[in-house]
Design a protein around this motif. Structure first.
Motif, mmCIF file in Angstrom:
data_model
loop_
_atom_site.group_PDB
_atom_site.id
_atom_site.type_symbol
_atom_site.label_atom_id
_atom_site.label_comp_id
_atom_site.label_asym_id
_atom_site.label_seq_id
_atom_site.Cartn_x
_atom_site.Cartn_y
_atom_site.Cartn_z
ATOM 1 N N UNK A 240 -63.438 -19.097 -42.746
ATOM 2 C CA UNK A 240 -64.473 -18.068 -42.931
ATOM 3 C C UNK A 240 -64.480 -17.492 -44.340
ATOM 4 N N UNK A 241 -63.512 -17.876 -45.173
ATOM 5 C CA UNK A 241 -63.492 -17.396 -46.565
ATOM 6 C C UNK A 241 -64.455 -18.194 -47.455
ATOM 7 N N UNK A 242 -65.021 -19.272 -46.926
ATOM 8 C CA UNK A 242 -65.879 -20.129 -47.751
ATOM 9 C C UNK A 242 -67.342 -20.001 -47.342
ATOM 10 N N UNK A 243 -68.215 -19.994 -48.360
ATOM 11 C CA UNK A 243 -69.653 -19.851 -48.114
ATOM 12 C C UNK A 243 -70.253 -21.101 -47.503
ATOM 13 N N UNK A 244 -69.800 -22.270 -47.959
ATOM 14 C CA UNK A 244 -70.326 -23.541 -47.460
ATOM 15 C C UNK A 244 -69.176 -24.524 -47.289
ATOM 16 N N UNK A 245 -69.284 -25.363 -46.268
ATOM 17 C CA UNK A 245 -68.319 -26.436 -46.032
ATOM 18 C C UNK A 245 -69.058 -27.765 -46.092
ATOM 19 N N UNK A 246 -68.634 -28.660 -46.973
ATOM 20 C CA UNK A 246 -69.237 -29.991 -47.083
ATOM 21 C C UNK A 246 -68.248 -31.009 -46.544
ATOM 22 N N UNK A 247 -68.681 -31.776 -45.550
ATOM 23 C CA UNK A 247 -67.833 -32.793 -44.933
ATOM 24 C C UNK A 247 -68.194 -34.154 -45.521
ATOM 25 N N UNK A 248 -67.203 -34.828 -46.101
ATOM 26 C CA UNK A 248 -67.404 -36.128 -46.744
ATOM 27 C C UNK A 248 -66.877 -37.227 -45.821
ATOM 28 N N UNK A 249 -67.600 -38.348 -45.798
ATOM 29 C CA UNK A 249 -67.198 -39.486 -44.971
ATOM 30 C C UNK A 249 -67.376 -40.777 -45.765
ATOM 31 N N UNK A 250 -66.823 -41.869 -45.233
ATOM 32 C CA UNK A 250 -67.070 -43.166 -45.857
ATOM 33 C C UNK A 250 -68.567 -43.459 -45.869
ATOM 34 N N UNK A 251 -69.068 -44.125 -46.896
ATOM 35 C CA UNK A 251 -70.517 -44.362 -46.994
ATOM 36 C C UNK A 251 -71.027 -45.299 -45.903
ATOM 37 N N UNK A 252 -72.229 -44.998 -45.403
ATOM 38 C CA UNK A 252 -72.883 -45.919 -44.473
ATOM 39 C C UNK A 252 -73.532 -47.049 -45.272
ATOM 40 N N UNK A 253 -74.230 -47.955 -44.593
ATOM 41 C CA UNK A 253 -74.768 -49.132 -45.275
ATOM 42 C C UNK A 253 -75.798 -48.767 -46.348
ATOM 43 N N UNK A 254 -76.648 -47.781 -46.071
ATOM 44 C CA UNK A 254 -77.642 -47.367 -47.064
ATOM 45 C C UNK A 254 -76.963 -46.740 -48.268
ATOM 46 N N UNK A 255 -75.939 -45.922 -48.012
ATOM 47 C CA UNK A 255 -75.206 -45.309 -49.121
ATOM 48 C C UNK A 255 -74.444 -46.360 -49.917
ATOM 49 N N UNK A 256 -73.936 -47.383 -49.231
ATOM 50 C CA UNK A 256 -73.273 -48.482 -49.938
ATOM 51 C C UNK A 256 -74.251 -49.195 -50.867
#
Length: 331
Positions: A240-256
């Motif tokens: 709760x101390x952070x304004x935003x949380x960004x979750x990163x994952x391995x790239x999908x096929x389009x991101x690849x």
């Protein structure tokens, strides 16, 4: 591009020297471009209109001379670097791309927000497995905002002396509060591990308490980014101390596909990047894995005296990456 009516208004207000009207029309054009999903252009226009925030920031050499140090080993507690990566250099999920654009827009228009009693976000938490773009995204934020990137050196901050880790953290917060920067707390879990863990000693729990208090009291000029590969072990009070949380994952096929397009830009090759079979070779890899494979493949091409990158070079590099991963897992 902006429509003819807005362009006429922009030129008219500029020719008349009406700065307020010029700014309003410029903001309309930026909003229009952002609505068309032209985020890179909108971000660049905002930087031109509102100016880069680094005008009051000392030079990198001057900042480096002022870095706080650990009293035990006389090591600097931060590393300062200039960031050159741009938004187009990072491949993110649609959700993270949208969040990143919102964050940049808030900071480009900080004065507008402040005039309404509002402030841009200044505490971000990046979570996800290694090599998925967390550090790169922090660099992009710094570059897009025209700010230096300060990386907190966990190896220097964490001390063996009782109370020194908290004292080092206080030095860090005092330093980053006075100068606008993007500050990266990498391996954040080393400072914010769950206090309920009975395996941890009292000193670490005191460090977490101190860190929470410093986050609560922070009112500085810097944008804080905490990054971790082990979000499950973070203390519950951290979130709760952070304004935003960004979750990163391995790239999908389009991101690849987009990642290959960026990394192979300007390199002659015998295959089509849009070929699903080529993209499928990288399925399951992280951003860092892909970059490492392509770098090996390019070296193989050059050392073999070839002018074009081939699928054979890719497959050879992927085979080496698989062997590397197997060795790592055994260890």
């Amino acid at each position: 591009m902006a429509n003819a009516k807005l362009l006429r208004q922009l030129i008219k207000t500029g020719a008349e020297g009406n700065q307020e009207a010029f700014k309003r029309v410029s903001e309309q054009i930026i909003q229009d471009e952002r609505a068309k999903n032209h985020h890179l252009l909108a971000n660049d226009l905002e930087k031109v209109l509102y100016g880069r925030r680094n005008s009051s920031t000392p030079s990198l050499s001057a900042l480096s001379d002022r870095l706080p140090k650990d009293k035990e080993r006389d090591l600097p507690l931060l590393q300062i670097k200039e960031s050159v990566r741009r938004l187009e250099d990072v491949v993110l999920s649609d959700e993270n791309t949208s969040l990143l654009n919102e964050i940049l827009q808030e900071h480009h228009r900080a004065e507008t927000l402040k005039s309404h009693g509002l402030y841009p976000v200044d505490r971000l938490l990046f979570c996800g497995p290694p090599g998925c773009g967390k550090t790169l995204t922090a660099e992009v934020l710094a570059s897009e905002l025209g700010l230096p990137l300060a990386i907190v050196r966990i190896d220097s901050v964490v001390s063996s002396l009782l109370g020194e880790t908290a004292a080092n953290l206080r030095q860090v917060f005092d330093f980053i509060s006075s100068v606008p920067m993007v500050v990266l707390f990498d391996e954040f879990d080393a400072l914010a591990k769950e206090r309920a863990d009975n395996a941890e000693h009292g000193e670490l729990k005191r460090v977490v308490n101190a860190f929470l208090q410093m986050l609560d009291a922070y009112e500085g000029k810097s944008l804080l980014v905490a990054a971790t590969n082990h979000e499950r072990i973070l203390d519950p009070a951290i979130w709760r101390r952070f304004d935003e949380v960004l979750v990163f994952e391995n790239p999908n096929l389009e991101q690849l596909r987009r990642l290959l397009s960026i990394k192979l830009r300007g390199l002659r090759r015998e295959f089509d990047i849009d070929d699903s079979r080529i993209i499928g070779l990288f399925k399951g890899m992280s951003h860092a894995d892909v970059e490492r494979v392509l770098r090996r493949a390019a070296k193989d091409m050059v050392l073999a005296g070839k002018e074009f990158l081939s699928e054979r070079h890719l497959q050879s590099a992927i085979k080496r990456e698989d062997a590397r991963r197997a060795r790592t897992q055994r260890n």
